[in-house]
Design an enzyme around this catalytic site. Structure first.
Site, PDB file in Angstrom:
ATOM      1  N   HIS A   1      79.635  21.739   0.241  1.00 35.89           N
ATOM      2  CA  HIS A   1      79.926  22.791   1.462  1.00 35.89           C
ATOM      3  C   HIS A   1      81.201  22.175   2.325  1.00 35.89           C
ATOM      4  O   HIS A   1      81.869  22.722   2.821  1.00 35.89           O
ATOM      5  CB  HIS A   1      78.611  22.495   2.254  1.00 35.89           C
ATOM      6  CG  HIS A   1      77.359  22.893   1.803  1.00 35.89           C
ATOM      7  ND1 HIS A   1      76.336  22.514   1.525  1.00 35.89           N
ATOM      8  CD2 HIS A   1      76.983  24.335   1.393  1.00 35.89           C
ATOM      9  CE1 HIS A   1      75.288  23.010   1.026  1.00 35.89           C
ATOM     10  NE2 HIS A   1      75.804  24.458   0.963  1.00 35.89           N
TER      11      HIS A   1
ATOM     12  N   LYS B   1      62.495  29.172   1.965  1.00 41.18           N
ATOM     13  CA  LYS B   1      62.626  27.768   1.740  1.00 41.18           C
ATOM     14  C   LYS B   1      61.769  27.082   2.961  1.00 41.18           C
ATOM     15  O   LYS B   1      62.041  27.391   4.281  1.00 41.18           O
ATOM     16  CB  LYS B   1      63.891  27.452   1.705  1.00 41.18           C
ATOM     17  CG  LYS B   1      64.752  28.189   0.503  1.00 41.18           C
ATOM     18  CD  LYS B   1      66.182  27.439   0.891  1.00 41.18           C
ATOM     19  CE  LYS B   1      67.190  28.257  -0.175  1.00 41.18           C
ATOM     20  NZ  LYS B   1      68.525  27.844  -0.229  1.00 41.18           N
TER      21      LYS B   1
ATOM     22  N   SER C   1      71.990  22.198  -2.682  1.00 43.96           N
ATOM     23  CA  SER C   1      71.155  21.162  -1.672  1.00 43.96           C
ATOM     24  C   SER C   1      69.802  20.794  -2.514  1.00 43.96           C
ATOM     25  O   SER C   1      69.305  19.642  -2.486  1.00 43.96           O
ATOM     26  CB  SER C   1      70.626  21.952  -0.525  1.00 43.96           C
ATOM     27  OG  SER C   1      72.013  22.191   0.053  1.00 43.96           O
TER      28      SER C   1
HETATM   29  N1  COA Z   1      78.682  23.875  -2.861  1.00 46.15           N
HETATM   30  C1  COA Z   1      77.362  23.558  -3.047  1.00 46.15           C
HETATM   31  N2  COA Z   1      76.234  24.101  -2.998  1.00 46.15           N
HETATM   32  C2  COA Z   1      76.378  25.384  -2.205  1.00 46.15           C
HETATM   33  C3  COA Z   1      77.494  26.021  -2.163  1.00 46.15           C
HETATM   34  C4  COA Z   1      78.786  25.102  -2.117  1.00 46.15           C
HETATM   35  N3  COA Z   1      79.982  25.428  -2.117  1.00 46.15           N
HETATM   36  N4  COA Z   1      77.452  27.091  -1.507  1.00 46.15           N
HETATM   37  C5  COA Z   1      76.253  27.367  -1.595  1.00 46.15           C
HETATM   38  N5  COA Z   1      75.434  26.380  -2.178  1.00 46.15           N
HETATM   39  C6  COA Z   1      74.223  26.298  -2.421  1.00 46.15           C
HETATM   40  C7  COA Z   1      73.392  25.795  -1.357  1.00 46.15           C
HETATM   41  O1  COA Z   1      73.421  24.181  -0.937  1.00 46.15           O
HETATM   42  C8  COA Z   1      71.914  26.457  -1.445  1.00 46.15           C
HETATM   43  O2  COA Z   1      71.332  25.799  -2.438  1.00 46.15           O
HETATM   44  P1  COA Z   1      69.741  25.510  -2.384  1.00 46.15           P
HETATM   45  O3  COA Z   1      69.270  27.015  -2.460  1.00 46.15           O
HETATM   46  O4  COA Z   1      69.328  24.397  -3.252  1.00 46.15           O
HETATM   47  O5  COA Z   1      69.176  25.009  -0.990  1.00 46.15           O
HETATM   48  C9  COA Z   1      72.373  27.645  -2.243  1.00 46.15           C
HETATM   49  O6  COA Z   1      73.681  27.542  -2.698  1.00 46.15           O
HETATM   50  C10 COA Z   1      72.363  28.838  -1.318  1.00 46.15           C
HETATM   51  O7  COA Z   1      73.167  28.766  -0.327  1.00 46.15           O
HETATM   52  P2  COA Z   1      72.853  28.950   1.199  1.00 46.15           P
HETATM   53  O8  COA Z   1      74.236  29.884   1.774  1.00 46.15           O
HETATM   54  O9  COA Z   1      72.706  27.867   1.935  1.00 46.15           O
HETATM   55  O10 COA Z   1      71.639  30.099   1.240  1.00 46.15           O
HETATM   56  P3  COA Z   1      71.529  31.401   1.468  1.00 46.15           P
HETATM   57  O11 COA Z   1      72.563  31.906   0.469  1.00 46.15           O
HETATM   58  O12 COA Z   1      70.124  31.861   1.061  1.00 46.15           O
HETATM   59  O13 COA Z   1      71.963  32.002   3.004  1.00 46.15           O
HETATM   60  C11 COA Z   1      71.643  31.959   5.129  1.00 46.15           C
HETATM   61  C12 COA Z   1      71.260  31.242   3.997  1.00 46.15           C
HETATM   62  C13 COA Z   1      70.863  31.345   6.274  1.00 46.15           C
HETATM   63  C14 COA Z   1      73.183  32.327   5.468  1.00 46.15           C
HETATM   64  C15 COA Z   1      70.947  33.639   4.842  1.00 46.15           C
HETATM   65  O14 COA Z   1      69.717  33.159   4.469  1.00 46.15           O
HETATM   66  C16 COA Z   1      70.829  34.460   6.145  1.00 46.15           C
HETATM   67  O15 COA Z   1      71.902  34.946   6.660  1.00 46.15           O
HETATM   68  N6  COA Z   1      69.773  34.471   6.690  1.00 46.15           N
HETATM   69  C17 COA Z   1      69.646  34.904   8.120  1.00 46.15           C
HETATM   70  C18 COA Z   1      68.949  36.435   7.869  1.00 46.15           C
HETATM   71  C19 COA Z   1      69.912  37.352   7.227  1.00 46.15           C
HETATM   72  O16 COA Z   1      70.974  37.801   7.912  1.00 46.15           O
HETATM   73  N7  COA Z   1      69.962  37.784   5.868  1.00 46.15           N
HETATM   74  C20 COA Z   1      70.923  38.687   5.140  1.00 46.15           C
HETATM   75  C21 COA Z   1      70.495  39.903   5.537  1.00 46.15           C
HETATM   76  S1  COA Z   1      71.574  41.232   5.027  1.00 46.15           S
END
Ligand code: COA
Length: 163
Positions: free
Chosen positions: A17, A41, A128
């Site tokens: 990140h 999560k 993560s």
């Molecule tokens: N290096 C290392 N790890 C990375 C990475 C990088 N460059 N990019 C992503 N990852 C990993 C993260 O650590 C995470 O790992 P984990 O699942 O073991 O915790 C995984 O990839 C997913 O990444 P992350 O972006 O943290 O989660 P997500 O893709 O589920 O998105 C939000 C999280 C909060 C952005 C998303 O859930 C969100 O927008 N929520 C609000 C509701 C919403 O609007 N949803 C979309 C509807 S259109």
């Protein structure tokens, strides 16, 4: 002023990140690291802990701010008067989900563009979850996360093991 939002659950922030944050900070006037609620999560670190940790490990980046948000990412980005979302791509396996997320967000707000940054190959395996698993078994996460995160993980799991 070009504002980019870098959203994630960051539970906890990893060197992967941080690599994206540093690179994005060189491309945009302002980068908002947005800690979002990941419905599926159960986080190890609270919202406040995650925000504090990211703030502490990005003090060298004056154009980076850190916030938490609730609700839809698209609505949050609009509220921040931004129109760019940064997402890191680690491997082909990320693409399907990211493709869906980007198109869904565009459907919600056609002004928002999602820009993908390829992760540094050194961190393409990183997440993560894998960091937490290694730390939970007292494994070495020194090269995977900032020292502060490694210490917070040690404290978290030492507490859990002692409680
Ligand atoms: N290096 C290392 N790890 C990375 C990475 C990088 N460059 N990019 C992503 N990852 C990993 C993260 O650590 C995470 O790992 P984990 O699942 O073991 O915790 C995984 O990839 C997913 O990444 P992350 O972006 O943290 O989660 P997500 O893709 O589920 O998105 C939000 C999280 C909060 C952005 C998303 O859930 C969100 O927008 N929520 C609000 C509701 C919403 O609007 N949803 C979309 C509807 S259109």
């Amino acid at each position: 002023m070009q504002i980019a939002v870098y959203p994630g659950s960051f539970d906890p922030v990893t060197n992967g990140h941080l690599d994206i944050i540093h690179r994005a900070s060189r491309l945009f006037d302002q980068v908002i690291v947005a800690v979002g609620r990941q419905a599926s999560k159960e986080p190890l670190f609270s919202f406040d802990e995650r925000v504090e940790i990211i703030q502490l490990v990005t003090t060298d980046l004056p154009n980076v701010t850190v916030e938490s948000f609730d609700g839809l990412l698209a609505h949050y980005v609009h509220r921040k008067e931004a129109n760019i979302i940064i997402r890191g791509l680690r491997a082909i396996s990320d693409f399907d989900y990211e493709f869906q997320l980007a198109l869904a967000i565009k459907k919600l707000d056609n002004n928002i563009e999602t820009l993908f940054m390829m992760t540094n190959s050194e961190y393409s395996f990183l997440s993560s979850s894998i960091v937490k698993e290694i730390a939970s078994y007292d494994g070495c996460v020194r090269d995977l996360v900032p020292p502060l995160v490694a210490e917070r993980l040690r404290q978290k799991y030492q507490y859990q093991n002692n409680s």
